[in-house]
Design a protein around this motif. Structure first.
Motif, PDB file in Angstrom:
ATOM      1  N   LEU A  84      65.762  43.029  52.675  1.00 57.75           N
ATOM      2  CA  LEU A  84      64.652  43.300  53.581  1.00 57.75           C
ATOM      3  C   LEU A  84      63.894  42.006  53.880  1.00 57.75           C
ATOM      4  O   LEU A  84      63.615  41.677  55.038  1.00 57.75           O
ATOM      5  CB  LEU A  84      63.720  44.342  52.957  1.00 57.75           C
ATOM      6  N   VAL A  85      63.575  41.252  52.820  1.00 58.42           N
ATOM      7  CA  VAL A  85      62.836  39.998  53.033  1.00 58.42           C
ATOM      8  C   VAL A  85      63.677  39.037  53.868  1.00 58.42           C
ATOM      9  O   VAL A  85      63.195  38.437  54.834  1.00 58.42           O
ATOM     10  CB  VAL A  85      62.452  39.343  51.689  1.00 58.42           C
ATOM     11  N   LEU A  86      64.958  38.895  53.510  1.00 63.43           N
ATOM     12  CA  LEU A  86      65.826  37.972  54.256  1.00 63.43           C
ATOM     13  C   LEU A  86      65.872  38.356  55.737  1.00 63.43           C
ATOM     14  O   LEU A  86      65.765  37.503  56.613  1.00 63.43           O
ATOM     15  CB  LEU A  86      67.246  37.993  53.677  1.00 63.43           C
ATOM     16  N   PHE A 125      70.182  28.549  52.933  1.00 65.96           N
ATOM     17  CA  PHE A 125      68.854  28.494  52.321  1.00 65.96           C
ATOM     18  C   PHE A 125      68.794  29.354  51.063  1.00 65.96           C
ATOM     19  O   PHE A 125      68.224  28.951  50.050  1.00 65.96           O
ATOM     20  CB  PHE A 125      67.785  28.911  53.335  1.00 65.96           C
ATOM     21  N   PHE A 126      69.385  30.541  51.126  1.00 64.52           N
ATOM     22  CA  PHE A 126      69.447  31.407  49.944  1.00 64.52           C
ATOM     23  C   PHE A 126      70.124  30.657  48.791  1.00 64.52           C
ATOM     24  O   PHE A 126      69.619  30.605  47.675  1.00 64.52           O
ATOM     25  CB  PHE A 126      70.223  32.676  50.290  1.00 64.52           C
ATOM     26  N   LEU A 170      62.195  22.060  48.357  1.00 63.04           N
ATOM     27  CA  LEU A 170      63.493  21.659  48.912  1.00 63.04           C
ATOM     28  C   LEU A 170      63.815  22.455  50.173  1.00 63.04           C
ATOM     29  O   LEU A 170      64.347  21.914  51.143  1.00 63.04           O
ATOM     30  CB  LEU A 170      64.594  21.866  47.873  1.00 63.04           C
ATOM     31  N   GLY A 171      63.487  23.762  50.153  1.00 62.27           N
ATOM     32  CA  GLY A 171      63.740  24.599  51.329  1.00 62.27           C
ATOM     33  C   GLY A 171      62.968  24.088  52.536  1.00 62.27           C
ATOM     34  O   GLY A 171      63.508  23.995  53.644  1.00 62.27           O
ATOM     35  N   THR A 172      61.685  23.750  52.311  1.00 60.47           N
ATOM     36  CA  THR A 172      60.874  23.209  53.402  1.00 60.47           C
ATOM     37  C   THR A 172      61.508  21.943  53.956  1.00 60.47           C
ATOM     38  O   THR A 172      61.624  21.760  55.166  1.00 60.47           O
ATOM     39  CB  THR A 172      59.459  22.871  52.888  1.00 60.47           C
ATOM     40  N   VAL A 192      61.843  29.059  54.470  1.00 69.54           N
ATOM     41  CA  VAL A 192      61.228  28.989  53.147  1.00 69.54           C
ATOM     42  C   VAL A 192      61.288  30.354  52.459  1.00 69.54           C
ATOM     43  O   VAL A 192      61.572  30.448  51.266  1.00 69.54           O
ATOM     44  CB  VAL A 192      59.783  28.462  53.261  1.00 69.54           C
ATOM     45  N   PHE A 193      61.058  31.413  53.234  1.00 66.33           N
ATOM     46  CA  PHE A 193      61.186  32.755  52.660  1.00 66.33           C
ATOM     47  C   PHE A 193      62.596  32.961  52.097  1.00 66.33           C
ATOM     48  O   PHE A 193      62.771  33.461  50.994  1.00 66.33           O
ATOM     49  CB  PHE A 193      60.879  33.822  53.712  1.00 66.33           C
ATOM     50  N   MET A 194      63.605  32.553  52.877  1.00 74.00           N
ATOM     51  CA  MET A 194      64.983  32.738  52.417  1.00 74.00           C
ATOM     52  C   MET A 194      65.249  31.953  51.132  1.00 74.00           C
ATOM     53  O   MET A 194      65.897  32.442  50.210  1.00 74.00           O
ATOM     54  CB  MET A 194      65.964  32.283  53.498  1.00 74.00           C
ATOM     55  N   THR A 195      64.741  30.725  51.084  1.00 73.24           N
ATOM     56  CA  THR A 195      64.953  29.887  49.904  1.00 73.24           C
ATOM     57  C   THR A 195      64.321  30.520  48.674  1.00 73.24           C
ATOM     58  O   THR A 195      64.935  30.575  47.608  1.00 73.24           O
ATOM     59  CB  THR A 195      64.347  28.489  50.124  1.00 73.24           C
TER      60      THR A 195
END
Lengths: 331, 289
Positions: A39-41, A62-63, A89-91, A205-208
């Motif tokens: 859901l978040v992804l 990213f995940f 790192l994701g950013t 960033v959410f995905m990371t």
């Protein structure tokens, strides 16, 4: 009054979801955890791709970045510090990818994202074999399924809040214009590359962080597991199935596909891939606006009065005309 | 191994990349279909060669007489059945690009999953002409030299087709000026289908050649699609000669990388070249900046 009611309902819903680990079996919790993760992804994916209409195939990159960062650092850092590093790192990666590709055209962005997870996998495999002489890492931490679930729930609330805010912000408006007509957006004085890069960073960033939170769930991680291309694919298909015109659209795509994957993915992984591919193509051909589109179409039909037979319509109109001006009671 | 040998080895691999990229360029530059499932047809042809060789001892080069026409027909059908509805419903070129990316992304997983079901996800390899030969005083594996030779022949054939025939001229016209081409009477639908199928046939040739000297499995498609994309972007969309040169460049760069650093980083090399192109010459090495 209505706002307060909505807030209360939302708070109750979140509370109920937060209580899930104590209400369901281990199997049920695993299911809910999977659901929250996707859901978040998917909502994060829709934040970027739904507004700008750039198809991002980089979710797995990213995940995987988040998950593998935690796997590599968990022995030397506390878990929240690992999450923070993953976030950083994701950013960084999103900024780099965004700045390099989003300035030019959508095509370059799609290509770059398409191979990005493969590239990350290849680099990490090379690094692990040649530099650290390990292949795969154990993630053993006192961070159990309940903790993972609660963190994912928090992220879900956050991503919905960001999406809600975006619809009401200048950035969201700018993105809508860009998605509709990029040339016009530029003419209207919108800083197009900046807006695109900003939302791409937020979404990535959410995905990371989801990847980072999910790392303990795997227990044992190799680059091949972390950078699984199925993740990118599943997320695109969920978002498209649900439809992206509404913030809750992805929900309608995530739930059926998670149910499907529960049935198939472990027992028949290759059938699952074939079936997902077919479902995906059906959506592209026949449901370009997703289930949300269907639901809204149906609601629209309900709201519109059915066409009245000839003569009756005029009668209704004349009655209505006679009633105009008469008091109709309190409003 | 001397540096010259490394570079020549790179040219040999590069010839193959050039072939793969020209096929992709026919599909994207002429037919305007952004085919993310392109590499899956390479994988299919590789498996066809593998099974023909292991089960019936059919020489892979001869086996192309069967596998290439089949892939040509399959791609023609993909265009007519799957892509044409998208072409007809798209209002702008961006719409079409978005739709074809999504549709072929789905097709990729269908084909990959089907291959995994049918052939298992294991790595495959077969021993074909794995003997050293001496060319100009250097030593190479015979299968690689043969692959390079066949790639050159296929490249020459497609070049002659594009420059010497009416169909070829129509395709080049479509690549450069789609509206103008229609105005002078080019049947865009038929020519696009033909170009798409020809692209598929080229990647089948490439797949057969790859199978003679590389290990492969049902998941290799993506890597080759990615390399085709990078080479096409380097050479310029619709520019066939550009694709040839950029393909050789990628082959040499990869070869140097495996000589100097590590052979496990070939995709990283492709990305590195892609980045340079993106940053310095976004319209391709040979395009007007």
């Amino acid at each position: 009054m209505r706002v307060a009611l909505v807030l209360v309902v939302l708070a109750l819903l979140i509370a109920a979801l937060a209580a899930v680990p104590w209400l369901v079996s281990d199997y049920g919790l695993g299911f809910m955890l999977n659901l929250m993760c996707y859901l978040v992804l998917t909502v994060a994916w829709a934040l970027f791709s739904g507004t700008t209409r750039y198809v991002s195939l980089a979710t797995a990159a990213f995940f995987g970045l988040g998950a593998y960062t935690v796997a590599m650092l968990i022995k030397v850092l506390p878990i929240y510090a690992c999450f923070a590093v993953a976030l950083g790192l994701g950013t960084l990666m999103a900024l780099l990818v965004g700045l390099v590709t989003l300035r030019i055209s959508g095509m370059f962005f799609v290509i770059f994202g398409f191979g990005l997870s493969e590239l990350m996998r290849e680099l990490l495999v090379w690094w692990e074999i040649n530099k650290t002489h390990t292949m795969g890492r154990y993630v053993f931490v006192p961070f159990d399924t309940t903790m993972i679930y609660e963190h994912l729930l928090g992220l879900a609330v956050l991503v919905f809040a960001v999406g809600w805010w975006l619809k009401r912000s200048r950035l969201g408006l700018a993105l809508l214009v860009i998605g509709d007509d990029e040339t016009m957006a530029r003419q209207a004085g919108i800083n197009v590359p900046l807006a695109k890069v900003l939302i791409f960073v937020v979404s990535s960033v959410f995905m990371t962080v989801v990847g980072a939170v999910m790392a303990p769930r795997f227990g044992y991680l190799t680059p091949n597991v972390a950078f699984n291309p199925m993740i990118s694919f599943t997320v695109v298909i969920m978002a498209l199935l649900g439809g992206m015109q509404r913030l809750w659209g992805p929900l309608l795509g995530v739930i059926p596909l998670i149910l499907l994957s529960e049935q198939l993915q472990v027992r028949f992984p290759f059938w699952y891939s074939v079936l997902l591919g077919v479902v995906f193509m059906v959506i592209v051909y026949f449901l370009p606006r997703g289930v949300t589109g269907l639901v809204e179409h149906a609601l629209g039909l309900l709201r519109e009065p059915a066409a009245l037979p000839r003569g009756v319509a005029e009668l209704v109109a004349s009655v209505r005309a006679r009633l105009v001006g008469q008091p109709t009671g309190g409003s | 191994m001397s540096l010259i040998e490394v570079v020549l080895g790179g040219v040999i691999t590069g010839g193959l990349y050039a072939l793969i990229a020209v096929g992709f360029n026919l599909q994207y530059g002429v037919a305007r279909i952004f085919n993310l499932a392109y590499g899956e047809f390479l994988m299919a042809a590789a498996f066809a060669a593998f099974w023909m060789f292991t089960l019936a001892h059919i020489d892979p080069i001869l086996g192309m007489l069967a596998s290439v026409p089949v892939t040509f027909a399959a791609n023609w059908l993909v265009y007519r059945v799957l892509m044409l509805p998208l072409v007809q419903r798209a209002r702008t070129r961006d719409d079409l690009e978005g739709d074809t990316i999504l549709a072929t992304f789905g097709l990729l997983f269908v084909l990959k999953g089907a291959a995994q079901l049918a052939f298992s996800p294991d790595n495959r390899f077969y021993d074909y002409l794995n003997v050293p030969v001496h060319v100009l005083g250097f030593t190479f594996a015979a299968n690689r030299v043969l692959a390079f030779g066949v790639a050159c022949v296929a490249g020459l054939a497609i070049w002659l087709f594009l420059t010497r025939t009416r169909y070829g001229a129509a395709m080049r016209a479509l690549a450069i000026e789609p509206t103008g081409a229609r105005l002078v009477g080019v049947d865009a639908t038929a020519m696009s289908a033909l170009a798409f199928a020809a692209g598929g046939a080229l990647v089948a040739v490439a797949g057969t050649l790859v199978s003679t000297f590389l290990t492969f499995n049902p998941a290799v498609g993506v890597e080759f699609t990615m390399k085709a994309l990078v080479v096409v972007m380097m050479g310029g969309i619709g520019n066939m000669v550009g694709s040839l040169l950029a393909g050789v460049l990628l082959g040499v760069a990869e070869s140097l990388c495996s000589y100097l650093i590590d052979s496990g980083l070939t995709l990283a090399v492709a990305y590195f070249l892609f980045l340079i192109v993106l940053l310095v010459r976004p319209r391709g090495l040979f395009g007007t900046p």
